[in-house]
Design an enzyme around this catalytic site. Sequence first.
Site, short mmCIF file in Angstrom:
data_model
loop_
_atom_site.label_atom_id
_atom_site.label_comp_id
_atom_site.label_asym_id
_atom_site.label_seq_id
_atom_site.Cartn_x
_atom_site.Cartn_y
_atom_site.Cartn_z
N PRO A 130 69.86 99.12 42.92
CA PRO A 130 69.60 100.37 43.64
C PRO A 130 69.35 101.53 42.68
CG PRO A 130 71.94 99.95 43.58
CD PRO A 130 71.28 98.74 42.98
N TYR A 188 51.11 110.40 46.49
CA TYR A 188 50.96 109.52 47.65
C TYR A 188 51.55 110.09 48.93
CZ TYR A 188 55.09 107.84 44.99
OH TYR A 188 56.23 107.75 44.22
N CYS A 216 47.00 124.98 39.07
CA CYS A 216 45.59 125.19 39.41
C CYS A 216 45.00 123.93 40.03
CB CYS A 216 44.82 125.61 38.16
SG CYS A 216 45.31 127.23 37.55
N GLU A 217 45.54 123.54 41.16
CA GLU A 217 45.09 122.37 41.91
C GLU A 217 45.27 122.66 43.39
OE1 GLU A 217 43.86 119.46 40.91
OE2 GLU A 217 44.17 119.58 38.76
#
Length: 417
Positions: free
Chosen positions: A276, A319, A346-347
């Site tokens: 885990p 994702y 900057c995205e």
Amino acid sequence: MSIDSVWPASATWDDGVLHLGGLAVTDLAREHGTPAYILDEADFRARAQAWRDALPGGDVHYGGKAFLCPEVVRWLDRLGLNLDVCTGGELAVAQAGGMPPGRVVFHGNNKSEHELRRAVAWGVGCVVLDSFAELERLAAIAAGHGTVQPVMIRVTPGVDARTHKSIATGGEDSKFGFSLAAGDAERAVALVRARPSLRLAGLHSHIGSQILQLDGFAEAARRMTAFARAMDVDRLDLGGGLGIAYRPGDPQPPAPSDLVTIVQKETGGLHLSVEPGRSIAGPSTVALYTVGTIKGGTIKGGYVSVDGGMSDNPRPAMYGAPYTAVLASRASSAPARGFTVVGKHCESGDVLVHDARLPGDLEPGDVLAVPASGAYQRSMASNYNHVPRPPVVAVLDGQARIVVRRETESDLLRLYP
């Protein structure tokens, strides 16, 4: 608070202010700055202990890739957990934290010769073999060192974990392990047994991550148990992958005892190990951010820009991982609005939380808290746009201490000749 909550066990609210480990997040933000990861030490320990309690006759290897630092290694050592690492860097952290080498399992699909030499020289407890090339490489290194290295063979059992494709690892089309269906796993067993410098310690499989349904684990256990019995192997490591809840209202994941009960029904008298990581580290940590700007959006209801972003949590951009954010620094009676919480990079894809319901009177300087931030955030953080990575601050019984310090611009500039 339930151990299955999205918040750590010590989380309380007082007049709209979130407290963790007995400390107000406003004080923590003032002293340590933001962004910052606040780690509830008692919560982390309790989740680790829950796994030990669930498998008293087996081995629990904490998956270090979820989050690792020397202090966490010391906690694990005291609790009696073993440690799973998958790079030379994680191996170095295990050494720095004082983990006995015999309780370290070394994973990875492309371990370098240098990493393998280091592991063998240190006396690592087990190396999980992932390819035929690595098998021969390790056999030669162990022979040259004059030792017999225990190994497990990572088997790809062909099980659909029903998770995101980027974190699914048990299907036939995987970069990991030896295929069970193609006969590669059986061939690997024979090759290990033919190498005097290697000792087959068991078989390993790992079908993926953020798994919330147990049928995939049960199927993997069935297939691996049948193979183990055919190969006359009595030790089986079924990896990790148990998921967590990231937002209130998300399905609550099974408890460690639920997973162990299911797989033990399939594995009979085999010695069982689990790995885990997320289920221990994830809910134990809260990320804190300070609001910088607020813009009214024409479509999505508005944008809240904070002082972190995809450099300290790349998972939403990578994702679409879902998170929630709450105002944690004051009370507000203003009606909630839908906001997109974005970072400073900057995205356009630099989004931390989609459709966060936040008070309409939100303003610059407010502190937002994002729960379930302990797994695969600090460990995957980057210096994109040359932004230094945040600190990790452990809290316990009204005391705070830095277990990973904040990076500085000097740290970044030190890399340049």
